[in-house]
Design a protein around this motif. Structure first.
Motif, PDB file in Angstrom:
ATOM      1  N   THR A  41       0.744  -1.107   0.129  1.00 32.56           N
ATOM      2  CA  THR A  41      -0.127  -0.205  -0.203  1.00 32.56           C
ATOM      3  C   THR A  41       1.084   1.470  -0.405  1.00 32.56           C
ATOM      4  O   THR A  41       0.726   2.035  -0.536  1.00 32.56           O
ATOM      5  N   SER A  42       2.176   1.114   0.752  1.00 34.83           N
ATOM      6  CA  SER A  42       3.213   2.524   1.276  1.00 34.83           C
ATOM      7  C   SER A  42       3.412   2.646  -0.117  1.00 34.83           C
ATOM      8  O   SER A  42       3.962   3.890  -1.001  1.00 34.83           O
ATOM      9  N   GLU A 301       0.120  12.075   6.172  1.00 32.54           N
ATOM     10  CA  GLU A 301      -0.095  10.806   6.242  1.00 32.54           C
ATOM     11  C   GLU A 301      -1.333  10.601   6.568  1.00 32.54           C
ATOM     12  O   GLU A 301      -2.281   8.656   6.687  1.00 32.54           O
ATOM     13  N   ARG A 304      -3.249   9.589   4.232  1.00 26.56           N
ATOM     14  CA  ARG A 304      -2.736   8.602   3.702  1.00 26.56           C
ATOM     15  C   ARG A 304      -3.520   7.038   3.769  1.00 26.56           C
ATOM     16  O   ARG A 304      -3.539   6.553   3.282  1.00 26.56           O
ATOM     17  N   ASN A 308      -5.052   4.627   2.655  1.00 20.83           N
ATOM     18  CA  ASN A 308      -4.190   2.951   2.077  1.00 20.83           C
ATOM     19  C   ASN A 308      -5.711   1.774   2.944  1.00 20.83           C
ATOM     20  O   ASN A 308      -6.286   1.105   2.141  1.00 20.83           O
TER      21      ASN A 308
END
Length: 511
Positions: A41-42, A301, A304, A308
């Protein structure tokens, strides 16, 4: 056993290894799948977003292209199934359990923890519905449509076997008849087993959640084991009857039950709010579809993490399901034109999904806003039943929902055994029952191991990991289809272009 290919033995060995690992070391299994999920995912979130958007654009391009007139079969072939049965089968296989599992839970979750707005506000309410439409709309069905279209075209138009590897010949040539083709088919089978097993795990958890909420039956792995065992016997009985009987009958029954539940909920829920939010959310979805398609939040973050957990998870889910759903939809779509096929697969299921989430999602949010019960205290699989408890006819609604999840469960597993049987018997349209039974047991075993090793989170982790390798195959499938259609367009150019009317001759009056 002559019909059984090497793909069967290799895939069974891989699935068996995963089951043994998960059963003997559940904590390690959960850790491995968790680490894989975090890395993918990252590192590949951007890739998933771009790939799925390109697939949507490609499908829309084909609808308006002259090649849309090409039939998935011989020129004089008629569709095998009526439009109603066709739609019921593709919808039951494509969404099924997911709609019931997430129908109330996802919009509620987005309302409490929205992607951008402040939680619990009117803005959060609008965002919740818009992003739910986004996750279950055209993007999801475009993934299915691409794989199904490629398979149907090469199998019924070009006479290739119904294998993923066979569709890549225009790109990779005869190598698809050797070990490389076997590898491609093994990846497709493994992705299918994990994708279907994940959904079966969700279904077992929700059936257990409903039984727990209604009658106090414990919600634990042992009960889920018995649920999966019973349903496995039922779908294997159905699988033995063939495509035209068991799956067709169950799919039609699914649609009837789904319509009954939807109508009941529509009238006992906040009817006017549902209609207003359905209309407003479609507008918001259309207006923001490009921004949502590419939103990755690289500098935030928290945002995000939300992407995700939701968008990337869903794109991976649809990709991992696409070999199964794609092969199944291809099998039941023979005789339809590319244009008819794509419009039917992209638009109709999306609209039904939108209305489904408008009904169940807005009902859940209204119950939450009323303040009588806090729905966030319930497990995801119990949210729907907690919503029912605040409405008239709650017991009836809950029983219909449990039966619907059960029939969707049987249909999905039944369809998957048929597809896995095809993929491991050289594309046979009538795979032997012993092969289907093997895959039926295998996918149920994987579902149990995933539930045992880490519950729903392990299911999600395994799904995202299984989807990545198959996504690369999807890119090649898209290129392969484009090349083949371009070649056929040139061959049939005279028939695809509109004929000009012959200019009348003007006679010279002096002559």
């Amino acid at each position: 056993m002559k019909k059984i290919s090497n793909v069967f033995w290799i895939s069974v060995a891989l699935v068996l290894a995963a089951v043994i690992f998960g059963a003997s070391a559940p904590k390690s299994f959960e850790e491995v799948t968790g680490n894989l999920q975090a890395f993918i995912t990252s590192a590949f979130g951007w890739y998933y977003l771009i790939l799925v958007t390109v697939i949507v654009v490609f499908c829309v391009f084909l609808i308006f292209s002259p090649v849309g007139a090409i039939k998935l079969g011989k020129p004089d072939e008629k569709p095998e199934f009526t439009k109603a049965s066709w739609f019921a089968m593709l919808f039951s296989a494509g969404m099924g359990i997911g709609l019931v599992f997430w129908g109330a839970a996802e919009p509620l979750s987005h309302f409490i923890t929205p992607p951008l707005a402040e939680g619990g506000t009117n803005a959060a309410h609008k965002e919740a519905m818009r992003y739910t439409f986004f996750h279950w709309g055209i993007h999801a069905w475009a993934i299915y449509a691409l794989v199904a279209l490629v398979l149907a075209y090469f199998q019924f138009r070009k006479g290739e076997p119904g294998l993923i590897s066979a569709t890549l010949k225009p790109v990779l040539g005869k190598s698809m008849e050797g070990w490389l083709g076997t590898l491609v088919d093994v990846l497709a089978v493994f992705a299918t087993v994990i994708g279907v097993a994940t959904t079966l795990g969700f279904g077992a958890a929700q059936i257990n959640g409903g039984l727990s909420y209604l009658w106090g039956i414990p919600s634990n792995f042992l009960i889920q084991f018995f649920i999966i065992a019973v349903v496995t016997v039922l779908f294997m009985i159905s699988a033995s009857t063939g495509l035209g009987k068991g799956i067709k009958i169950l799919s039609n029954a699914n649609m009837a039950l789904a319509v009954i539940l939807l109508i009941l909920m529509f009238f006992v829920g906040p009817t006017i709010l549902i209609l207003n939010m359905f209309t407003d959310s479609i507008g918001g979805y259309v207006q923001n579809i490009i921004q949502m398609s590419f939103r990755i939040a690289p500098l935030n973050e928290e945002h995000r993490g939300w992407i995700n957990s939701w968008t990337i998870f869903y794109w991976a889910w649809w990709i991992s399901w696409s070999p199964f759903v794609g092969i199944f939809i291809a099998r039941v779509s023979r005789g339809r034109t590319i244009r008819e096929f794509l419009i039917g697969v992209l638009l109709l299921p999306s609209l039904v999904s939108f209305f489904w989430f408008a009904v169940f999602g807005n009902s859940a949010i209204q119950v939450q806003n009323a303040g009588v019960v806090d729905l966030t205290q319930y497990a995801t699989e119990e949210v729907l039943f907690a919503v029912f408890s605040q409405l008239p006819w709650s017991t009836l609604l809950s029983i219909v929902a449990i039966v619907l999840v059960s029939t969707f469960f049987i249909t999905s597993a039944d369809s998957a055994t048929f597809v896995l049987g095809m993929q491991t018997t050289y594309g046979s349209l009538t795979p032997p029952n012993r092969v289907k039974f093997t895959w039926g047991i295998a996918q149920s075993a994987v579902a149990l191991i995933l539930l045992y090793s880490g519950g729903l989170q392990a299911l999600q982790n395994a799904l995202i990991a299984a989807a990545l390798p198959f996504s690369f195959i999807m890119v090649l499938m898209m290129i392969s289809l484009y090349r083949s259609l371009t070649k056929e367009k040139k061959e049939l150019g005279l028939y695809l272009k509109p004929k000009r009317k012959k200019e009348p001759e003007i006679k010279d009056k002096k002559a």
